[in-house]
Design a protein around this motif. Structure first.
Motif, PDB file in Angstrom:
ATOM      1  N   LEU A  50      38.387 -14.614  37.059  1.00 24.91           N
ATOM      2  CA  LEU A  50      38.748 -13.271  37.494  1.00 24.91           C
ATOM      3  C   LEU A  50      38.474 -13.160  38.987  1.00 24.91           C
ATOM      4  O   LEU A  50      37.379 -13.489  39.451  1.00 24.91           O
ATOM      5  N   VAL A  51      39.470 -12.687  39.733  1.00 21.53           N
ATOM      6  CA  VAL A  51      39.275 -12.542  41.181  1.00 21.53           C
ATOM      7  C   VAL A  51      39.153 -11.088  41.611  1.00 21.53           C
ATOM      8  O   VAL A  51      38.471 -10.789  42.586  1.00 21.53           O
ATOM      9  N   ALA A  52      39.807 -10.169  40.891  1.00 19.28           N
ATOM     10  CA  ALA A  52      39.725  -8.752  41.268  1.00 19.28           C
ATOM     11  C   ALA A  52      40.130  -7.893  40.082  1.00 19.28           C
ATOM     12  O   ALA A  52      41.004  -8.291  39.311  1.00 19.28           O
ATOM     13  N   SER A  53      39.494  -6.747  39.959  1.00 21.93           N
ATOM     14  CA  SER A  53      39.836  -5.820  38.881  1.00 21.93           C
ATOM     15  C   SER A  53      39.871  -4.390  39.411  1.00 21.93           C
ATOM     16  O   SER A  53      39.223  -4.068  40.414  1.00 21.93           O
ATOM     17  N   VAL A  54      40.627  -3.559  38.698  1.00 20.48           N
ATOM     18  CA  VAL A  54      40.699  -2.133  39.038  1.00 20.48           C
ATOM     19  C   VAL A  54      40.674  -1.338  37.732  1.00 20.48           C
ATOM     20  O   VAL A  54      41.436  -1.618  36.813  1.00 20.48           O
ATOM     21  N   SER A  55      39.776  -0.365  37.670  1.00 22.13           N
ATOM     22  CA  SER A  55      39.634   0.425  36.454  1.00 22.13           C
ATOM     23  C   SER A  55      40.622   1.590  36.454  1.00 22.13           C
ATOM     24  O   SER A  55      41.341   1.837  37.427  1.00 22.13           O
ATOM     25  N   SER A  56      40.604   2.331  35.364  1.00 24.01           N
ATOM     26  CA  SER A  56      41.459   3.506  35.274  1.00 24.01           C
ATOM     27  C   SER A  56      41.077   4.546  36.328  1.00 24.01           C
ATOM     28  O   SER A  56      41.916   5.331  36.777  1.00 24.01           O
ATOM     29  N   GLU A  57      39.808   4.546  36.739  1.00 18.47           N
ATOM     30  CA  GLU A  57      39.332   5.465  37.788  1.00 18.47           C
ATOM     31  C   GLU A  57      39.491   4.870  39.182  1.00 18.47           C
ATOM     32  O   GLU A  57      38.962   5.393  40.159  1.00 18.47           O
ATOM     33  N   ARG A  58      40.190   3.732  39.231  1.00 18.79           N
ATOM     34  CA  ARG A  58      40.441   3.020  40.496  1.00 18.79           C
ATOM     35  C   ARG A  58      39.158   2.468  41.127  1.00 18.79           C
ATOM     36  O   ARG A  58      39.103   2.295  42.355  1.00 18.79           O
ATOM     37  N   ILE A  59      38.185   2.198  40.298  1.00 16.94           N
ATOM     38  CA  ILE A  59      37.014   1.471  40.772  1.00 16.94           C
ATOM     39  C   ILE A  59      37.366  -0.008  40.808  1.00 16.94           C
ATOM     40  O   ILE A  59      37.881  -0.545  39.835  1.00 16.94           O
ATOM     41  N   THR A  60      37.119  -0.637  41.930  1.00 14.54           N
ATOM     42  CA  THR A  60      37.512  -2.029  42.119  1.00 14.54           C
ATOM     43  C   THR A  60      36.297  -2.945  42.148  1.00 14.54           C
ATOM     44  O   THR A  60      35.188  -2.531  42.491  1.00 14.54           O
ATOM     45  N   ASP A  61      36.553  -4.192  41.799  1.00 16.03           N
ATOM     46  CA  ASP A  61      35.508  -5.207  41.826  1.00 16.03           C
ATOM     47  C   ASP A  61      36.161  -6.524  42.211  1.00 16.03           C
ATOM     48  O   ASP A  61      37.322  -6.776  41.855  1.00 16.03           O
ATOM     49  N   TYR A  62      35.417  -7.352  42.917  1.00 14.76           N
ATOM     50  CA  TYR A  62      35.965  -8.598  43.436  1.00 14.76           C
ATOM     51  C   TYR A  62      35.007  -9.751  43.228  1.00 14.76           C
ATOM     52  O   TYR A  62      33.780  -9.582  43.279  1.00 14.76           O
ATOM     53  N   ALA A  63      35.579 -10.923  43.034  1.00 13.63           N
ATOM     54  CA  ALA A  63      34.762 -12.135  43.062  1.00 13.63           C
ATOM     55  C   ALA A  63      34.232 -12.324  44.480  1.00 13.63           C
ATOM     56  O   ALA A  63      34.902 -11.965  45.458  1.00 13.63           O
ATOM     57  N   ASP A  64      33.049 -12.890  44.577  1.00 17.77           N
ATOM     58  CA  ASP A  64      32.442 -13.078  45.900  1.00 17.77           C
ATOM     59  C   ASP A  64      33.345 -13.873  46.834  1.00 17.77           C
ATOM     60  O   ASP A  64      33.375 -13.621  48.041  1.00 17.77           O
ATOM     61  N   SER A  65      34.084 -14.809  46.277  1.00 20.71           N
ATOM     62  CA  SER A  65      34.902 -15.700  47.106  1.00 20.71           C
ATOM     63  C   SER A  65      36.066 -14.992  47.785  1.00 20.71           C
ATOM     64  O   SER A  65      36.641 -15.527  48.733  1.00 20.71           O
ATOM     65  N   VAL A  66      36.422 -13.795  47.313  1.00 18.59           N
ATOM     66  CA  VAL A  66      37.592 -13.100  47.880  1.00 18.59           C
ATOM     67  C   VAL A  66      37.228 -11.767  48.515  1.00 18.59           C
ATOM     68  O   VAL A  66      38.108 -11.113  49.096  1.00 18.59           O
ATOM     69  N   LYS A  67      35.979 -11.358  48.414  1.00 18.30           N
ATOM     70  CA  LYS A  67      35.572 -10.074  48.987  1.00 18.30           C
ATOM     71  C   LYS A  67      35.883 -10.026  50.479  1.00 18.30           C
ATOM     72  O   LYS A  67      35.616 -10.977  51.209  1.00 18.30           O
ATOM     73  N   GLY A  68      36.456  -8.909  50.899  1.00 16.57           N
ATOM     74  CA  GLY A  68      36.799  -8.742  52.306  1.00 16.57           C
ATOM     75  C   GLY A  68      38.152  -9.329  52.682  1.00 16.57           C
ATOM     76  O   GLY A  68      38.645  -9.096  53.794  1.00 16.57           O
ATOM     77  N   ARG A  69      38.760 -10.086  51.769  1.00 16.94           N
ATOM     78  CA  ARG A  69      40.064 -10.692  52.065  1.00 16.94           C
ATOM     79  C   ARG A  69      41.159 -10.191  51.127  1.00 16.94           C
ATOM     80  O   ARG A  69      42.314 -10.070  51.533  1.00 16.94           O
TER      81      ARG A  69
END
Length: 118
Positions: A50-69
Protein backbone atom coordinates in the motif's frame (compact mmCIF):
# COMPACT_ATOMS: atom_id res chain seq x y z
CA UNK A 1 -17.92 -5.82 -5.67
CA UNK A 2 -16.44 -2.58 -6.91
CA UNK A 3 -13.69 -3.41 -9.44
CA UNK A 4 -11.36 -0.60 -10.29
CA UNK A 5 -10.06 0.47 -13.68
CA UNK A 6 -6.69 2.19 -13.52
CA UNK A 7 -5.04 4.52 -16.03
CA UNK A 8 -2.36 7.14 -16.38
CA UNK A 9 0.82 5.14 -16.12
CA UNK A 10 3.78 5.53 -18.40
CA UNK A 11 7.50 5.92 -18.70
CA UNK A 12 9.31 8.86 -17.16
CA UNK A 13 12.81 9.84 -16.24
CA UNK A 14 13.81 10.22 -12.61
CA UNK A 15 12.45 13.47 -11.22
CA UNK A 16 9.43 13.39 -13.49
CA UNK A 17 5.74 13.29 -12.66
CA UNK A 18 2.69 11.24 -13.51
CA UNK A 19 -0.95 11.39 -12.55
CA UNK A 20 -2.75 8.11 -12.08
CA UNK A 21 -6.49 7.68 -11.96
CA UNK A 22 -8.79 4.82 -11.06
CA UNK A 23 -12.52 4.55 -11.42
CA UNK A 24 -14.80 2.19 -9.54
CA UNK A 25 -16.46 0.71 -12.58
CA UNK A 26 -19.16 -1.32 -10.88
CA UNK A 27 -19.97 0.84 -7.89
CA UNK A 28 -22.85 3.19 -7.38
CA UNK A 29 -22.23 6.44 -5.59
CA UNK A 30 -23.80 5.36 -2.32
CA UNK A 31 -21.53 2.30 -2.30
CA UNK A 32 -18.35 4.12 -3.27
CA UNK A 33 -18.52 7.16 -1.02
CA UNK A 34 -18.12 5.37 2.33
CA UNK A 35 -15.12 3.33 1.15
CA UNK A 36 -11.52 3.87 2.13
CA UNK A 37 -9.62 3.47 -1.15
CA UNK A 38 -5.92 2.97 -1.61
CA UNK A 39 -3.31 2.81 -4.30
CA UNK A 40 -1.13 -0.27 -4.11
CA UNK A 41 2.12 -0.89 -5.91
CA UNK A 42 3.71 -4.12 -7.04
CA UNK A 43 7.37 -3.59 -7.82
CA UNK A 44 9.32 -6.19 -9.81
CA UNK A 45 10.17 -9.10 -7.56
CA UNK A 46 8.39 -7.62 -4.56
CA UNK A 47 5.07 -8.07 -2.84
CA UNK A 48 2.25 -5.67 -3.46
CA UNK A 49 2.34 -2.80 -0.96
CA UNK A 50 0.00 0.00 0.00
CA UNK A 51 1.43 3.38 -0.98
CA UNK A 52 -1.43 5.79 -0.23
CA UNK A 53 -4.99 5.71 1.05
CA UNK A 54 -7.89 8.13 1.37
CA UNK A 55 -10.86 7.62 3.66
CA UNK A 56 -14.46 8.65 3.16
CA UNK A 57 -13.63 11.75 5.26
CA UNK A 58 -10.68 12.43 2.94
CA UNK A 59 -8.15 11.55 5.59
CA UNK A 60 -5.00 10.49 3.77
CA UNK A 61 -2.14 8.23 4.70
CA UNK A 62 1.09 7.44 2.90
CA UNK A 63 3.88 4.92 2.98
CA UNK A 64 7.07 6.48 4.29
CA UNK A 65 8.77 5.93 0.95
CA UNK A 66 6.36 8.25 -0.88
CA UNK A 67 5.55 10.89 1.73
CA UNK A 68 6.07 14.38 0.36
CA UNK A 69 6.15 13.13 -3.24
CA UNK A 70 2.77 11.46 -3.84
CA UNK A 71 -0.67 12.97 -3.26
CA UNK A 72 -3.90 10.98 -3.19
CA UNK A 73 -7.32 12.52 -3.73
CA UNK A 74 -10.84 11.39 -4.50
CA UNK A 75 -13.80 12.64 -6.50
CA UNK A 76 -16.88 10.84 -5.28
CA UNK A 77 -19.08 12.30 -8.02
CA UNK A 78 -16.94 10.43 -10.54
CA UNK A 79 -16.25 7.43 -8.29
CA UNK A 80 -12.60 8.17 -8.90
CA UNK A 81 -9.39 8.24 -6.91
CA UNK A 82 -6.28 9.92 -8.23
CA UNK A 83 -2.62 9.70 -7.33
CA UNK A 84 -0.25 12.49 -8.24
CA UNK A 85 3.30 11.17 -8.40
CA UNK A 86 6.06 13.79 -8.25
CA UNK A 87 9.82 13.49 -8.15
CA UNK A 88 9.60 9.91 -9.31
CA UNK A 89 12.54 7.63 -8.63
CA UNK A 90 13.54 4.31 -10.20
CA UNK A 91 12.35 2.49 -7.07
CA UNK A 92 8.83 3.74 -7.80
CA UNK A 93 8.73 1.49 -10.85
CA UNK A 94 5.93 -1.04 -10.71
CA UNK A 95 2.32 -1.78 -11.45
CA UNK A 96 -0.09 0.47 -9.57
CA UNK A 97 -3.53 -0.74 -8.53
CA UNK A 98 -6.52 0.60 -6.67
CA UNK A 99 -8.42 -1.38 -4.10
CA UNK A 100 -10.28 -0.79 -0.91
CA UNK A 101 -8.88 -0.95 2.58
CA UNK A 102 -9.08 -3.75 3.49
CA UNK A 103 -8.45 -5.31 0.11
CA UNK A 104 -11.07 -7.39 -1.63
CA UNK A 105 -10.03 -9.94 -4.23
CA UNK A 106 -12.86 -9.06 -6.62
CA UNK A 107 -11.88 -5.39 -6.69
CA UNK A 108 -8.52 -5.80 -8.40
CA UNK A 109 -8.23 -4.36 -11.89
CA UNK A 110 -5.45 -4.69 -14.44
CA UNK A 111 -3.36 -1.94 -12.92
CA UNK A 112 -1.32 0.68 -14.68
CA UNK A 113 2.42 0.45 -15.29
CA UNK A 114 4.85 3.08 -14.10
CA UNK A 115 8.44 2.87 -15.31
CA UNK A 116 11.02 5.32 -14.02
CA UNK A 117 14.44 5.37 -15.59
CA UNK A 118 17.52 6.84 -13.97
Amino acid sequence: QVQFVESGGGWVQAGGSLRLSCVASRAILSTFSPLTVAWYREAPGKQRELVASVSSERITDYADSVKGRFTISRDNSKKAVRLQLNNLQPEDTGVYYCNTVPQRRDNWGQGTHVIVSS
